[in-house]
Motif scaffolding. Structure first.
Motif, PDB file in Angstrom:
ATOM      1  N   ASN A   1      43.908  27.870  39.404  1.00 18.98           N
ATOM      2  CA  ASN A   1      43.369  29.062  40.068  1.00 18.98           C
ATOM      3  C   ASN A   1      43.698  30.335  39.293  1.00 18.98           C
ATOM      4  O   ASN A   1      42.881  31.261  39.214  1.00 18.98           O
ATOM      5  CB  ASN A   1      43.926  29.168  41.493  1.00 18.98           C
ATOM      6  CG  ASN A   1      43.390  28.066  42.386  1.00 18.98           C
ATOM      7  OD1 ASN A   1      42.307  27.543  42.157  1.00 18.98           O
ATOM      8  ND2 ASN A   1      44.161  27.705  43.406  1.00 18.98           N
ATOM      9  N   ALA A   2      44.883  30.384  38.721  1.00 19.93           N
ATOM     10  CA  ALA A   2      45.293  31.581  37.988  1.00 19.93           C
ATOM     11  C   ALA A   2      44.442  31.786  36.745  1.00 19.93           C
ATOM     12  O   ALA A   2      44.039  32.917  36.437  1.00 19.93           O
ATOM     13  CB  ALA A   2      46.771  31.479  37.605  1.00 19.93           C
ATOM     14  N   VAL A   3      44.143  30.724  36.039  1.00 16.67           N
ATOM     15  CA  VAL A   3      43.341  30.869  34.814  1.00 16.67           C
ATOM     16  C   VAL A   3      41.961  31.419  35.167  1.00 16.67           C
ATOM     17  O   VAL A   3      41.445  32.327  34.500  1.00 16.67           O
ATOM     18  CB  VAL A   3      43.247  29.527  34.064  1.00 16.67           C
ATOM     19  CG1 VAL A   3      42.153  29.577  33.003  1.00 16.67           C
ATOM     20  CG2 VAL A   3      44.592  29.202  33.411  1.00 16.67           C
ATOM     21  N   ARG A   4      41.361  30.892  36.210  1.00 17.38           N
ATOM     22  CA  ARG A   4      40.054  31.390  36.638  1.00 17.38           C
ATOM     23  C   ARG A   4      40.131  32.886  36.976  1.00 17.38           C
ATOM     24  O   ARG A   4      39.281  33.681  36.543  1.00 17.38           O
ATOM     25  CB  ARG A   4      39.578  30.592  37.863  1.00 17.38           C
ATOM     26  CG  ARG A   4      38.241  31.038  38.439  1.00 17.38           C
ATOM     27  CD  ARG A   4      37.138  30.694  37.463  1.00 17.38           C
ATOM     28  NE  ARG A   4      35.844  31.176  37.896  1.00 17.38           N
ATOM     29  CZ  ARG A   4      34.877  30.371  38.358  1.00 17.38           C
ATOM     30  NH1 ARG A   4      35.079  29.081  38.467  1.00 17.38           N
ATOM     31  NH2 ARG A   4      33.711  30.876  38.688  1.00 17.38           N
ATOM     32  N   PHE A   5      41.148  33.258  37.722  1.00 20.28           N
ATOM     33  CA  PHE A   5      41.332  34.665  38.103  1.00 20.28           C
ATOM     34  C   PHE A   5      41.507  35.548  36.868  1.00 20.28           C
ATOM     35  O   PHE A   5      40.890  36.617  36.746  1.00 20.28           O
ATOM     36  CB  PHE A   5      42.560  34.782  39.017  1.00 20.28           C
ATOM     37  CG  PHE A   5      43.017  36.194  39.236  1.00 20.28           C
ATOM     38  CD1 PHE A   5      42.386  37.004  40.165  1.00 20.28           C
ATOM     39  CD2 PHE A   5      44.086  36.719  38.507  1.00 20.28           C
ATOM     40  CE1 PHE A   5      42.800  38.314  40.356  1.00 20.28           C
ATOM     41  CE2 PHE A   5      44.501  38.022  38.699  1.00 20.28           C
ATOM     42  CZ  PHE A   5      43.860  38.825  39.622  1.00 20.28           C
ATOM     43  N   ILE A   6      42.344  35.111  35.943  1.00 25.45           N
ATOM     44  CA  ILE A   6      42.630  35.920  34.752  1.00 25.45           C
ATOM     45  C   ILE A   6      41.372  36.101  33.901  1.00 25.45           C
ATOM     46  O   ILE A   6      41.072  37.206  33.419  1.00 25.45           O
ATOM     47  CB  ILE A   6      43.761  35.269  33.923  1.00 25.45           C
ATOM     48  CG1 ILE A   6      45.087  35.292  34.707  1.00 25.45           C
ATOM     49  CG2 ILE A   6      43.934  35.968  32.575  1.00 25.45           C
ATOM     50  CD1 ILE A   6      46.144  34.348  34.159  1.00 25.45           C
ATOM     51  N   VAL A   7      40.596  35.030  33.744  1.00 26.81           N
ATOM     52  CA  VAL A   7      39.378  35.120  32.932  1.00 26.81           C
ATOM     53  C   VAL A   7      38.381  36.077  33.577  1.00 26.81           C
ATOM     54  O   VAL A   7      37.825  36.961  32.910  1.00 26.81           O
ATOM     55  CB  VAL A   7      38.744  33.722  32.749  1.00 26.81           C
ATOM     56  CG1 VAL A   7      37.358  33.843  32.111  1.00 26.81           C
ATOM     57  CG2 VAL A   7      39.648  32.838  31.908  1.00 26.81           C
ATOM     58  N   GLU A   8      38.162  35.906  34.883  1.00 30.25           N
ATOM     59  CA  GLU A   8      37.163  36.750  35.552  1.00 30.25           C
ATOM     60  C   GLU A   8      37.587  38.220  35.553  1.00 30.25           C
ATOM     61  O   GLU A   8      36.772  39.117  35.322  1.00 30.25           O
ATOM     62  CB  GLU A   8      36.938  36.271  36.998  1.00 30.25           C
ATOM     63  CG  GLU A   8      36.429  34.843  37.131  1.00 30.25           C
ATOM     64  CD  GLU A   8      35.055  34.621  36.521  1.00 30.25           C
ATOM     65  OE1 GLU A   8      34.348  35.603  36.261  1.00 30.25           O
ATOM     66  OE2 GLU A   8      34.703  33.455  36.287  1.00 30.25           O
ATOM     67  N   ALA A   9      38.858  38.469  35.803  1.00 28.86           N
ATOM     68  CA  ALA A   9      39.332  39.857  35.833  1.00 28.86           C
ATOM     69  C   ALA A   9      39.257  40.487  34.448  1.00 28.86           C
ATOM     70  O   ALA A   9      38.912  41.664  34.307  1.00 28.86           O
ATOM     71  CB  ALA A   9      40.768  39.895  36.371  1.00 28.86           C
TER      72      ALA A   9
END
Lengths: 80, 142
Positions: free
Chosen positions: B106-114
């Protein structure tokens, strides 16, 4: 007071430069910078409300400026 | 350990995996973004990435801090490359390691999108017909 304006990517292409110095009255805001930039050749193609950062943080048009601030006009980002 | 950087050299994602390794972590997740050969039907030959490097670094560092607060990620790294990239080159790498898999995925997805939404980074695409175009430049305000 003097501030430095940074231009990047498509905005730098539009205005034909990457930086400029502006002399502004005390109490000036980001809006003052945008008004000055709009007087430059090529500026008519800038969007109505470009994103702006002051000292490397996103800022509002009403953000007050100080001597030596670095004001960047941020074109639509496209990282990744 | 969290680290964000804008780099002008090829991204060594294996080194980034080692960097986030910790004996308490049972899961490591990574995202790699690569230069695609087409964009809206146009044949792409390469992309020139540029950045407001100091702000991009601080914004990505802030995003990693938000990922720590939201997902408890204590070990994460992000690198975004600038300069001239060819089709297939890695433009961005995000790595996160956590005790269990949900948090790092979940964190990787969040970091990429942000990062895509906030980091002041731009790409000038070069097409096979010799033309070039700033991606998203016509979209006006964010």
């Amino acid at each position: 007071m003097t501030v430095t304006v940074l231009l990047f990517a498509s905005y730098a292409d539009l205005l034909g430069r990457t930086t400029l110095g502006l002399d502004l009255p005390a109490g000036a805001t980001v809006e003052h910078v945008l008004s000055e930039v709009r007087l430059l050749p090529g500026a008519s193609l800038l969007p109505p409300s470009p994103l702006v950062a002051v000292n490397r943080s996103y800022a509002l048009r009403t953000t007050m400026l100080s001597e030596g601030d670095e004001v960047a006009l941020i074109p639509p980002v496209a990282g990744g | 350990m969290i680290r964000a950087a804008v780099v002008a050299h090829p991204i060594d994602f294996a080194a980034m995996v080692s960097e986030v390794a910790h004996e308490g972590n049972g899961a490591t997740s990574m995202f790699l973004g690569t230069v695609r050969s087409d964009h809206d039907g146009k044949d792409v030959t390469g992309i020139e990435y540029s950045a407001y490097e100091e702000m991009a670094t601080s914004e990505m560092t802030a995003i990693l801090g938000e990922a720590r607060a939201r997902f408890g990620v204590e070990h994460a790294a992000i690198e975004h490359r600038v300069g001239s990239l060819d089709v297939g080159d890695i433009s961005i790498a995000v790595v996160a390691a956590t005790p269990h898999r949900d948090a790092c995925l979940n964190a990787v997805r969040f970091i990429v999108e942000a990062t895509k939404a906030r980091a002041p980074i731009w790409k000038l695409e070069h097409y096979v017909d010799g033309s070039r175009e700033w991606v998203n430049a016509g979209s006006g305000n964010r």
